[in-house]
Design an enzyme around this catalytic site. Structure first.
Site, PDB file in Angstrom:
ATOM      1  N   THR A  19      33.322  42.505  44.941  1.00 21.17           N
ATOM      2  CA  THR A  19      33.221  41.735  43.701  1.00 21.17           C
ATOM      3  C   THR A  19      33.279  42.722  42.550  1.00 21.17           C
ATOM      4  O   THR A  19      32.651  43.786  42.599  1.00 21.17           O
ATOM      5  CB  THR A  19      31.907  40.945  43.655  1.00 21.17           C
ATOM      6  OG1 THR A  19      31.861  40.042  44.780  1.00 21.17           O
ATOM      7  CG2 THR A  19      31.810  40.135  42.373  1.00 21.17           C
ATOM      8  N   ASP A  76      48.138  49.733  49.177  1.00 22.49           N
ATOM      9  CA  ASP A  76      47.891  48.312  48.894  1.00 22.49           C
ATOM     10  C   ASP A  76      48.473  47.934  47.533  1.00 22.49           C
ATOM     11  O   ASP A  76      47.798  47.353  46.688  1.00 22.49           O
ATOM     12  CB  ASP A  76      46.388  48.021  48.940  1.00 22.49           C
ATOM     13  CG  ASP A  76      46.096  46.517  49.030  1.00 22.49           C
ATOM     14  OD1 ASP A  76      47.002  45.743  49.399  1.00 22.49           O
ATOM     15  OD2 ASP A  76      44.960  46.113  48.715  1.00 22.49           O
ATOM     16  N   ALA A 113      35.817  39.094  39.035  1.00 21.36           N
ATOM     17  CA  ALA A 113      36.592  38.501  40.140  1.00 21.36           C
ATOM     18  C   ALA A 113      35.917  38.828  41.454  1.00 21.36           C
ATOM     19  O   ALA A 113      35.162  39.796  41.565  1.00 21.36           O
ATOM     20  CB  ALA A 113      38.023  39.029  40.124  1.00 21.36           C
TER      21      ALA A 113
END
Length: 629
Positions: free
Chosen positions: A42, A152, A36
């Site tokens: 990446t 997050d 992904a």
């Protein structure tokens, strides 16, 4: 990070070859496939050529790698997270930099991200959503206890394994990029995953464990409604909705949401952080109570490896003989099988063979990796043999939670779909990594900290103490003895010298120089003596001191003493034979007084005699008698 979703991810637009594919980072990690791409990095599946295992490697985008502040914080955060060992946390194996590429090596987890799961299945039922939430809270509780805040929490960072277990990824990464991820740039655009940001993150950029709980409350809302609570035309608009609006109850969007889930979401997403659950453990207890209230009315286990059930039906052209009516005459038996019976038997055999063949080619030749963590080697070997798999023992690893000689890691992980006969690698725990305490006595604080960090330890509390033997700023003592064996990551407290203790200045005026100097020397003070004439203080008596009595002085301080050298003396000069007026002026110029006695019948202008005699030393002001002739 999941092989099951790799074909779909690669079909998006990965026809263009990633230039990093095939690259070997630091002569160890071979990047095999792109999993992904995101705003920061990446992710690749990679092969660790040193340990012969599959890992996931996250390579930061060049813009972040060029930021020295980010790289330093990234290293620090990765090191902190690597110490966190928990079954619900994606483990950090390594981090490094190769040719300007900053990367992070993580545990390779089979399964789907919660984002992929929601995209494939829509929303989850209440039991499934609560079980996922409990799994995330289990990870957050362990992280918060270790002083780590995720910052997050979102569906992209939650992974569901094939057997329904939950793992949380990317601890610490948000902190490493927080200056670019959660800041308002010049054009007013707020960067970052704004759908899950707590109000305090938007307003001040600060985040504590309660910000993670707010984000998880939004994730729970999304799991049961298939939507986030706030949307907007720009990220900034969404962010400020978090600041100015309360997250609504999920039941306002999905009417079938249980009241208990409404209460969980509302309590976790209060705009005032103090009004939320105080910690992950408190929210986990609440989630478990709500989950228990649902009973077993819904399927809760999310299995990614479930295959559709194949239902075999008779061919449409094959008639089913009707049941004979009651009391109906039964036809006499025939002497051979009827044609349709033969046809049905043949068709059944064909379907059976086809079914068995399809089962084997589809699922029969596959098996699932059993959970081996915390088992001993012999038990693991039996479990793998029963599953049709082979055992390989890899390099041992230290673990703070898994006892020595029990399995601390397995690759592939529990529930992974494998061909029968495949190899599962286990790593046995070496127990807690113990390190030796270095000798930091006499070192500066910076030198001591470097020695502790090099040994795998941390600096604990600092205290200061006066010392007559250790120079100021150097270590007097440590909470652990040099050479002792302690757990890695332990904190070692230091006591640092403030130098000698200060002393109180005594009053030595009126004492002799010898006595005063000796008293000051005993206190560690240094003396300097200045001698002056004095008509009132005896010779060598101390007249004054430049440090006032009672003053606090550091040892080694210089003290100036002013002492008497007695009255000032002058030598009486020879004035006999001189003019009386000249002799008088000369003597008076030396500070002496003059009286004159005249000889009868003399002229009276020449000094005939003087008293005291020439060469005599007298005090200033002494009277000299002159005899004039």
């Amino acid at each position: 990070m999941t092989p099951e979703t790799l074909p779909r991810l690669m079909s998006v637009d990965m026809a263009t070859t990633d230039p990093l594919l095939g690259t070997v980072l630091d002569d160890r990690y071979r990047l095999d496939a792109t999993i992904a791409r995101g705003g920061m990095a990446t992710v690749y599946t990679a092969f660790d050529t040193r340990l012969d295992r599959t890992v996931a490697v996250k390579v930061m985008h060049p813009g972040l790698a060029a930021d020295d502040a980010f790289v330093e914080r990234f290293r620090r955060e990765a090191k902190a997270v690597a110490r966190l060992s928990h079954p619900s946390v994606v483990a950090i194996y390594d981090q490094g930099e190769d040719a300007g590429r900053v990367y992070l090596v993580m545990e390779h987890v089979s399964g789907q991200t919660l984002r992929e799961l929601l995209r494939d299945r829509g929303r989850l039922n209440a039991a499934q959503a609560l079980d996922v939430t409990a799994g995330v809270l289990d990870a957050l509780a362990a992280a918060h206890a270790a002083g780590l805040v995720h910052r997050d929490v979102k569906p992209e960072n939650v992974i569901v394994t094939p057997n329904g277990a939950v793992k949380v990824a990317d601890f610490g990464l948000a902190r490493a990029v927080e200056t670019s991820t959660y800041s308002v740039v010049a054009d007013g655009t707020l960067l970052g995953t704004v759908a899950y940001l707590a109000p305090e993150q938007v307003m001040t950029g600060s985040a504590d464990p309660r910000a993670d709980l707010y984000a998880l409350g939004v994730v729970l809302f999304e799991m049961v409604t298939a939507s986030v609570p706030f949307t907007g035309e720009t990220p900034l608009a969404v962010a400020y909705r978090h600041v100015n609006e309360d997250v609504p109850a999920p039941s306002t969007v999905a009417a079938d949401t249980p009241a208990g889930i409404d209460e969980l979401v509302l309590a976790a997403t209060r705009r005032d952080a103090d009004a939320r659950y105080p910690d992950a453990q408190s929210m986990l207890s609440a989630v478990r109570r709500v989950r228990a209230s649902l009973g077993n009315t819904e399927t809760s286990v999310i299995r990614l490896d479930e295959a559709p059930t194949l239902i075999t039906k008779l061919p449409p052209s094959m008639p089913v003989p009707p049941k004979p009516a009651p009391n109906a005459a039964v036809p006499p038996p025939r002497h051979g099988p009827r044609p349709w019976v033969v046809f049905a038997a043949i068709a059944g055999v064909i379907l059976l063979v086809a079914g068995v063949t399809g089962w084997y080619l589809g699922t029969g030749r596959y098996t699932s990796a059993p959970p081996l963590l915390r088992l001993d080697r012999a038990t693991a070997a039996t479990a793998l043999r029963d599953a049709g798999l082979k055992l390989r023992v890899g390099e041992g690893m230290y673990s703070d939670t898994v006892p020595k000689n029990e399995i601390a890691d397995q690759d592939p992980g529990p529930g992974a779909r494998l061909r029968r006969g495949a190899v599962v690698t286990i790593r046995l725990s070496l127990g807690v990594r113990m390190v030796k305490v270095p000798n930091v006595l006499g070192k500066t604080v910076d030198e001591a900290v470097k020695l502790l960090e090099k040994a795998g330890l941390e600096r604990g509390a600092l205290a200061n103490r006066y010392s007559d033997t250790v120079d100021k700023g150097r270590v007097i003592s440590a909470s652990e003895t040099a050479g002792a064996s302690v757990k890695h990551g332990s904190k070692v407290s230091l006591v640092v010298s403030d130098g000698p203790a200060p002393v109180s200045m005594p009053d030595v005026r009126g004492k002799t120089i010898a006595d005063g100097s000796q008293q000051l020397k005993a206190l560690g003070l240094l003396t300097k003596v200045v001698l002056v004439f004095s008509d009132t203080v005896p010779e060598f008596g101390i007249i004054a001191q430049d440090k006032p009595p009672g003053a606090s002085l550091a040892r080694g301080t210089w003290v100036t003493l002013t002492a008497s050298k007695g009255p000032e003396l002058v030598t009486v000069p020879e004035v006999r034979g001189e003019d009386i007026d000249d002799a008088t002026k000369r003597l008076q110029g030396l500070g002496l007084k003059v009286t004159v006695q005249h000889v009868r019948n003399g002229r009276g202008d020449i000094v005939l005699d003087q008293d005291p005699r020439p060469g005599t030393k007298v005090r200033r002001g002494t009277t000299v008698t002159l005899v004039a002739f």
